[in-house]
Design an enzyme around this catalytic site. Sequence first.
Site, mmCIF file in Angstrom:
data_model
loop_
_atom_site.group_PDB
_atom_site.id
_atom_site.type_symbol
_atom_site.label_atom_id
_atom_site.label_comp_id
_atom_site.label_asym_id
_atom_site.label_seq_id
_atom_site.Cartn_x
_atom_site.Cartn_y
_atom_site.Cartn_z
ATOM 1 N N ASP A 213 -11.230 3.335 -0.405
ATOM 2 C CA ASP A 213 -9.972 2.939 -1.061
ATOM 3 C C ASP A 213 -10.072 1.599 -1.795
ATOM 4 O O ASP A 213 -9.130 1.209 -2.473
ATOM 5 C CB ASP A 213 -8.836 2.808 -0.031
ATOM 6 C CG ASP A 213 -8.514 4.115 0.646
ATOM 7 O OD1 ASP A 213 -9.003 5.157 0.177
ATOM 8 O OD2 ASP A 213 -7.778 4.095 1.655
ATOM 9 N N ARG A 258 -4.496 5.010 1.280
ATOM 10 C CA ARG A 258 -3.425 4.973 2.280
ATOM 11 C C ARG A 258 -2.438 3.848 1.977
ATOM 12 O O ARG A 258 -1.243 4.034 2.018
ATOM 13 C CB ARG A 258 -4.017 4.763 3.678
ATOM 14 C CG ARG A 258 -4.892 5.895 4.153
ATOM 15 C CD ARG A 258 -5.552 5.523 5.460
ATOM 16 N NE ARG A 258 -4.583 5.391 6.541
ATOM 17 C CZ ARG A 258 -4.128 6.392 7.273
ATOM 18 N NH1 ARG A 258 -4.563 7.603 7.047
ATOM 19 N NH2 ARG A 258 -3.249 6.197 8.220
#
Length: 472
Positions: A213, A258
Site C-alpha cells: 500500500d 486499507r
Amino acid sequence: RQTQPIRCQSSNQQPAKDDGFVIEDVPHLTDFLSNLPSYPNPLKQSQAYAVVKQTFVVVQKDDPRGVHFRRAGPREKVYFKSDEVRACIVTCGGLCPGINTVIREIVCGLNYMYGVEDILGIEGGYRGFYSKNTLRLTPKVVNDIHKRGGTFLRTSRGGHDTNKIVDNIQDRGINQVYIIGGDGTQKGAALIYKEVEKRGLQVAVAGIPKTIDNDIAVIDKSFGFDTAVEEAQRAINAAHVEVESVENGVGIVKLMGRYSGFIALYATLASRDVDCCLVPESPFYLEGRGGLFEFVEERLKENGHVVIVLAEGAGQEYIAQEMQAVDGKDASGNKLLLDVGLWLTEKIKDHFTKVQKMAINTKYIDPTYMIRAIPSNASDNIYCTLLAQSAVHGAMAGFSGFTVGPVNSRHAYIPISRVTETQNTVNLTDRMWARLLASTNQPSFLEGNELHERVDKEDVDVINHNMRATSI
Ligand code: ATP
Ligand code: MG
C-alpha cells in the site's frame, strides 16, 4: 560474541541537535562495547563501491525539525567477523511482490560481500521462531526465487511472542536478524530489539519494510508498489474493455489500500481509462449535487460507459452507517474491512435500475490476490536489491534496531520505532491529488459532504487552488 553482555542505548534516545537540525540515529553495538575490536571490512575492492564516510546526510525535509538519518552503505570497519555471523531471515504479514528478491539479496549479499555462510530461514512468520521450522539458506538455494511471487519462507499473521522469539534467537546463537514485513511486523521487530537490548545480547536487528500500500511513514516508497500499480493496469484495462463493449457499462475495480489510497491514485494516473478514483483519505457521497451518482450519469450520457477505481478502505465509514458493522479482526488484530467494491456495485445498480429506471451493465473486478501474488518487476527488483544490501551493510557494521529505506532519494538507517509511529497517507492538499482531480475531472466531493469533516475549510481552499493551478 552474541552471549557477551552489552550496555545498550535505547532506540528511542533523544535525538541530538546539530546546527538546528535533528539527528535521529540508530543504536550501534560498538557504541556500547568500545573496548571490543571492530574489524576491517572484508568487502572486495571491486564491491566496496562507496564506503560511507559521511554519516548524517539524509534529510527528511518535510519534517519541520529537518531530521537527519544515518546514510546506509558499507562502513570501513565491521562489527562481526564473517565466520562469527549466524544470520536469520523471517517474513511476516501479507504478500507483496519482491519479498523473494529481498530474501535472495540478503543471502547473496551476506555470502558474496561478507563471506557469511551460516544463514537460516525462519519459516512461517514470527511463530516460526519457536515452532522450530528453519531452513539453511545459501546462494544456490535462493538462486531462482526472485522469479516467483509470494514468499519462499512462507508467512503468517499473529503469533508474535516476544519472549519466545528472543529465547529462540538466544538459544540458536543467532546474532543478525533480518525481518521483512509491514507496519505490524515492524512493531514486532521493535519489540524484539527492545528485548534483545534488555537481555544484553549482541544481536543486530534489521527491519526491511514491506507494504504494497506504500503506507510506511518516513521512507519515499515501499517495494512492490511499482509492480502493483503496473499489474493494476491490467485489471483497469479489463474493466474498460468490458464496459466499452456494452450499453451503459459501469466498471468498478477494487485495489489494495486499507488506509492509504496510493495504489488507486497512481494506477488511475497511469491508466487514463479511469473516470473516478475513490480513496480512504477522501470521503465521497452518492446522492445529490456533486455526488457519485450524478457524475456516473453524466459520464454514461457523454461516453456510454464509466470506470471507477476504488481503494479497499474507501468509504468504510459510509458503509458502516448502512450495513451491520463487522467487528471482526484478523490474527494480527487488524480490523476486517467491509467489501466496498461489492457494496458500491449494488448501490449503483439499485440507483440506476430502480430510481432512474435506466438499464446499466455493471462489471466488478477485484484483482487484489492476483496483484499480490506476482513476482516483482524490473524497477522493484533493483529497489529490493538496494534495500537488502543496505540492511546487510548495516547489520555487519553493528547497527541494530533499524529499518532501511530511501528518504529523499538517499538510502538511510532509520530507528524502527520511527517508521511505526505514523502511517503514510495520500495528502489531499498535495499536488499529486490535485493532478488526479485534474486528470479525471471527477468531483472532489468537498461540497455538501457531511462525512468530510476531516478536511477543513482551509484545506478545501488549497485543494481547489491546486486543482485550478494543475488544470492550467
Ligand atoms: P501487511 O499489513 O502489509 O500485511 P503487517 O506486517 O502489518 O503486513 P500483520 O499481520 O499486521 O501484517 O503483522 C505481521 C506480524 O507482526 C504478525 O505475526 C503479528 O503478530 C505481528 N504484529 C502485528 N502488530 C504487532 C504489534 N503491535 N506488536 C507486536 N507484533 C505485532
Ligand atoms: Mg499492516
